[in-house]
Scaffold this active site. Sequence first.
Site, PDB file in Angstrom:
ATOM      1  CG  PHE A   1      -0.386   0.152   2.775  1.00 54.81           C
ATOM      2  CD1 PHE A   1      -0.804   1.898   2.672  1.00 54.81           C
ATOM      3  CD2 PHE A   1       0.597  -0.406   3.253  1.00 54.81           C
ATOM      4  CE1 PHE A   1       1.253   2.088   3.713  1.00 54.81           C
ATOM      5  CE2 PHE A   1       0.890  -0.164   4.683  1.00 54.81           C
ATOM      6  CZ  PHE A   1       1.538   0.926   4.798  1.00 54.81           C
TER       7      PHE A   1
ATOM      8  CE  LYS B   1      -2.864  -8.642  -5.046  1.00 57.33           C
ATOM      9  NZ  LYS B   1      -3.646  -7.076  -3.444  1.00 57.33           N
TER      10      LYS B   1
ATOM     11  CD  GLU C   1      -5.331  -6.061   0.724  1.00 63.64           C
ATOM     12  OE1 GLU C   1      -4.577  -5.600  -0.787  1.00 63.64           O
ATOM     13  OE2 GLU C   1      -5.292  -6.946   0.557  1.00 63.64           O
ATOM     14  NE  ARG C   2      -4.694  -2.178   4.489  1.00 60.23           N
ATOM     15  CZ  ARG C   2      -5.710  -2.863   5.106  1.00 60.23           C
ATOM     16  NH1 ARG C   2      -7.403  -2.953   4.424  1.00 60.23           N
ATOM     17  NH2 ARG C   2      -5.518  -4.377   5.248  1.00 60.23           N
TER      18      ARG C   2
ATOM     19  CB  SER D   1       4.729  -7.708   5.463  1.00 60.04           C
ATOM     20  OG  SER D   1       3.966  -7.966   5.334  1.00 60.04           O
TER      21      SER D   1
ATOM     22  CB  CYS E   1      10.358  -0.109   2.084  1.00 62.15           C
ATOM     23  SG  CYS E   1      10.270   0.393   0.706  1.00 62.15           S
TER      24      CYS E   1
ATOM     25  CD  GLU F   1       8.397  -2.734   7.840  1.00 62.78           C
ATOM     26  OE1 GLU F   1       7.615  -3.828   7.715  1.00 62.78           O
ATOM     27  OE2 GLU F   1       8.940  -2.697   6.881  1.00 62.78           O
TER      28      GLU F   1
HETATM   29  P1  NAD Z   1       1.371  -6.465   3.326  1.00 63.30           P
HETATM   30  O1  NAD Z   1       2.835  -7.875   2.848  1.00 63.30           O
HETATM   31  O2  NAD Z   1       0.743  -6.468   4.167  1.00 63.30           O
HETATM   32  O3  NAD Z   1       1.394  -6.255   1.677  1.00 63.30           O
HETATM   33  C1  NAD Z   1       1.844  -6.819   0.521  1.00 63.30           C
HETATM   34  C2  NAD Z   1       0.648  -6.935  -0.796  1.00 63.30           C
HETATM   35  O4  NAD Z   1       0.554  -8.511  -0.302  1.00 63.30           O
HETATM   36  C3  NAD Z   1      -0.746  -6.893  -0.924  1.00 63.30           C
HETATM   37  O5  NAD Z   1      -0.690  -6.344  -2.231  1.00 63.30           O
HETATM   38  C4  NAD Z   1      -1.488  -7.463  -0.289  1.00 63.30           C
HETATM   39  O6  NAD Z   1      -2.917  -8.046  -0.655  1.00 63.30           O
HETATM   40  C5  NAD Z   1      -1.005  -9.264  -0.279  1.00 63.30           C
HETATM   41  N1  NAD Z   1      -1.210 -10.063   0.607  1.00 63.30           N
HETATM   42  C6  NAD Z   1      -0.917  -9.707   2.468  1.00 63.30           C
HETATM   43  N2  NAD Z   1      -1.552 -10.053   2.821  1.00 63.30           N
HETATM   44  C7  NAD Z   1      -1.374 -11.833   2.469  1.00 63.30           C
HETATM   45  C8  NAD Z   1      -1.126 -13.456   2.221  1.00 63.30           C
HETATM   46  N3  NAD Z   1      -1.982 -13.457   3.699  1.00 63.30           N
HETATM   47  N4  NAD Z   1      -1.401 -14.096   0.809  1.00 63.30           N
HETATM   48  C9  NAD Z   1      -1.019 -13.364   0.473  1.00 63.30           C
HETATM   49  N5  NAD Z   1      -0.878 -11.682   0.072  1.00 63.30           N
HETATM   50  C10 NAD Z   1      -1.133 -11.138   0.859  1.00 63.30           C
HETATM   51  O7  NAD Z   1       2.349  -5.580   3.113  1.00 63.30           O
HETATM   52  P2  NAD Z   1       1.560  -3.689   3.205  1.00 63.30           P
HETATM   53  O8  NAD Z   1       0.947  -3.777   5.037  1.00 63.30           O
HETATM   54  O9  NAD Z   1       0.444  -3.358   1.631  1.00 63.30           O
HETATM   55  O10 NAD Z   1       3.126  -3.154   2.562  1.00 63.30           O
HETATM   56  C11 NAD Z   1       4.302  -2.406   3.951  1.00 63.30           C
HETATM   57  C12 NAD Z   1       5.014  -3.229   4.024  1.00 63.30           C
HETATM   58  O11 NAD Z   1       5.578  -3.677   2.824  1.00 63.30           O
HETATM   59  C13 NAD Z   1       5.938  -2.687   5.403  1.00 63.30           C
HETATM   60  O12 NAD Z   1       6.682  -4.330   5.404  1.00 63.30           O
HETATM   61  C14 NAD Z   1       7.157  -2.474   3.893  1.00 63.30           C
HETATM   62  O13 NAD Z   1       8.576  -2.349   5.055  1.00 63.30           O
HETATM   63  C15 NAD Z   1       7.287  -3.230   2.564  1.00 63.30           C
HETATM   64  N6  NAD Z   1       8.263  -2.689   1.815  1.00 63.30           N
HETATM   65  C16 NAD Z   1       8.910  -3.315   1.463  1.00 63.30           C
HETATM   66  C17 NAD Z   1       9.821  -2.536   0.089  1.00 63.30           C
HETATM   67  C18 NAD Z   1      10.826  -2.862  -0.468  1.00 63.30           C
HETATM   68  O14 NAD Z   1      11.335  -2.578  -1.414  1.00 63.30           O
HETATM   69  N7  NAD Z   1      11.473  -3.573   0.363  1.00 63.30           N
HETATM   70  C19 NAD Z   1       8.951  -1.212  -0.032  1.00 63.30           C
HETATM   71  C20 NAD Z   1       7.755  -0.666  -0.478  1.00 63.30           C
HETATM   72  C21 NAD Z   1       7.299  -1.787   1.117  1.00 63.30           C
END
Ligand code: NAD
Length: 514
Positions: free
Chosen positions: A165, A189, A192-193, A242, A297, A398
């Site tokens: 998101f 994909k 969803e937020r 994450s 991130c 985090e």
């Molecule tokens: P998230 O992991 O909750 O979601 C990321 C994606 O995974 C979304 O599209 C979501 O729909 C999907 N998802 C969520 N739960 C899932 C599940 N149980 N099974 C399959 N798919 C699932 O992350 P977020 O809250 O949207 O974003 C924040 C996180 O992203 C933080 O941890 C941040 O550090 C990380 N991030 C990392 C980088 C990087 O370059 N390393 C860059 C941006 C964000």
Amino acid sequence: MTIVQDTPNVADEAATNTTVKHWINGAETKGSTGRTQPIYNPSTGEVSAQLALGDVTTVDEAVRAATLAQKAWGRTSLAKRTMILFRMRELMITHEQELAEIISAEHGKTVDDARGEIARGRETMEFVCGINQASKSEFTADASTGVDVHTLRQPLGVVAGITPFNFPAMVPLWMHPVAIAAGNAFILKPSERDPSASLLVARLYQEAGLPDGVFNVVHGGKETVDAILEHEGIAAVSFVGSTPIARYVQQKGIANGKRVQALGGANNHAIVMPDANIDFAASQISSGAFGSAGERCMAVPVAVAVGEAAEPLIAALKKEVEKLEVGPGSAKDTDIGPVITPAARQRVLDFTTSAIAGGAVAIVDGREVTVKGYENGFYVGPTILDNVTTDMEAYRDEVFGPLLVIMRVETFDEALELVNSSPFGNGSAIFTSSGELARRFEVEVEAGMVGVNVPIPVPVGYFSFGGWKDSLFGDHHAHGPEGFRFYTRAKVVTTRWPHQETAGSASMNFPGNS
Ligand code: NAD
């Protein structure tokens, strides 16, 4: 810890009637599930629209359209591909404000901050406008008598991206321009937020002349992600999110025979040496810790103060933070918008409360912040905690919110050891005026992206982006040259023209070169 529902129950009649749809084969579609979930404006706490949720059938529909489109796109000349990419870059500039407002309304970050992420994402578009240079292959003449050898990098076919998101435009832009420029079709994909930015990007690609089916968007959560990871027609998956989900996506993707790059979470440390320009370091760390409400991130949630740096650094940080305005993302004078959900807000509050209970000292306490006229928004003020220890959640996990912890150590070696003991290894920075220490830091720190007097060392679009350890699963960093390698596979071609072997019997020995 208090358990808070992930999203509040505010329903707005008009908003409930607006549906954000999938984009498949150049057109919007609601899909067949009939299921939706609300999208919120974190600044107001209100529902802004409903999101159509996908499933196996939706993903399959997208893969079928993408497969068909990719056949022609993969053979389209680089000249024609780059003409479209140049047009897309221009459209991203003319639509920057519109895109930024869409992002701000669903994410909560300020419009100016959203413009920043679009500009950084556009760097990838600029990189791929020169894909004809970046994709040049190798050629060796006369490797053997009359024999030449050259390499090709060919597209994988249909590839997918699953994104978080916090950068609804920039992170997808790390992926789709490179994948598409390399001749693949792409299925995104998004989170969803805040899914609406991706639909504007889809329309802009169409306006730029990209053939329908080359860029598609399917929405949803785990069900859609699993359908992507299990679909035989998808060759590779890029993920950013994450750490637990990154690990899951990589393992499941690999088990299903896909190439996977999965970028995970982070807990970036900035070391401040006593010889640093402390005011400069404080302003840079403040922007790294609190910009975008800490939801980056490459945020800097941990400042490691070495020796005598601690007291002046804390004083300077306090001064910086006192200048910051918390407010809705749409307001001109806002510095820090809301976080993404009430649960994200509660997490920051809980981490702060438990750290203080464990002996941490609040230099600035943002727990009580409310914003007049926006009482239902998901706000938490910037918070700085001193005397934090490594066993506290506020340090270990985090946080992904506007919480900065100060860790005090006595020497550079102790600071480096602390940084390297983190399971994450996304980015890390040092503030110092010593070239010797900066160089030692650069060489010895265990992180994928390193800043010297730069708090958020996000590489420019023609370099690649990626962390180490639990911040990245897979072999390739994102975008830039590594992105191109990820979205292509190598072929080595050995040629002999004209064919001169007319006489003699075939040798059964392994052929040598002569
Ligand atoms: P998230 O992991 O909750 O979601 C990321 C994606 O995974 C979304 O599209 C979501 O729909 C999907 N998802 C969520 N739960 C899932 C599940 N149980 N099974 C399959 N798919 C699932 O992350 P977020 O809250 O949207 O974003 C924040 C996180 O992203 C933080 O941890 C941040 O550090 C990380 N991030 C990392 C980088 C990087 O370059 N390393 C860059 C941006 C964000």
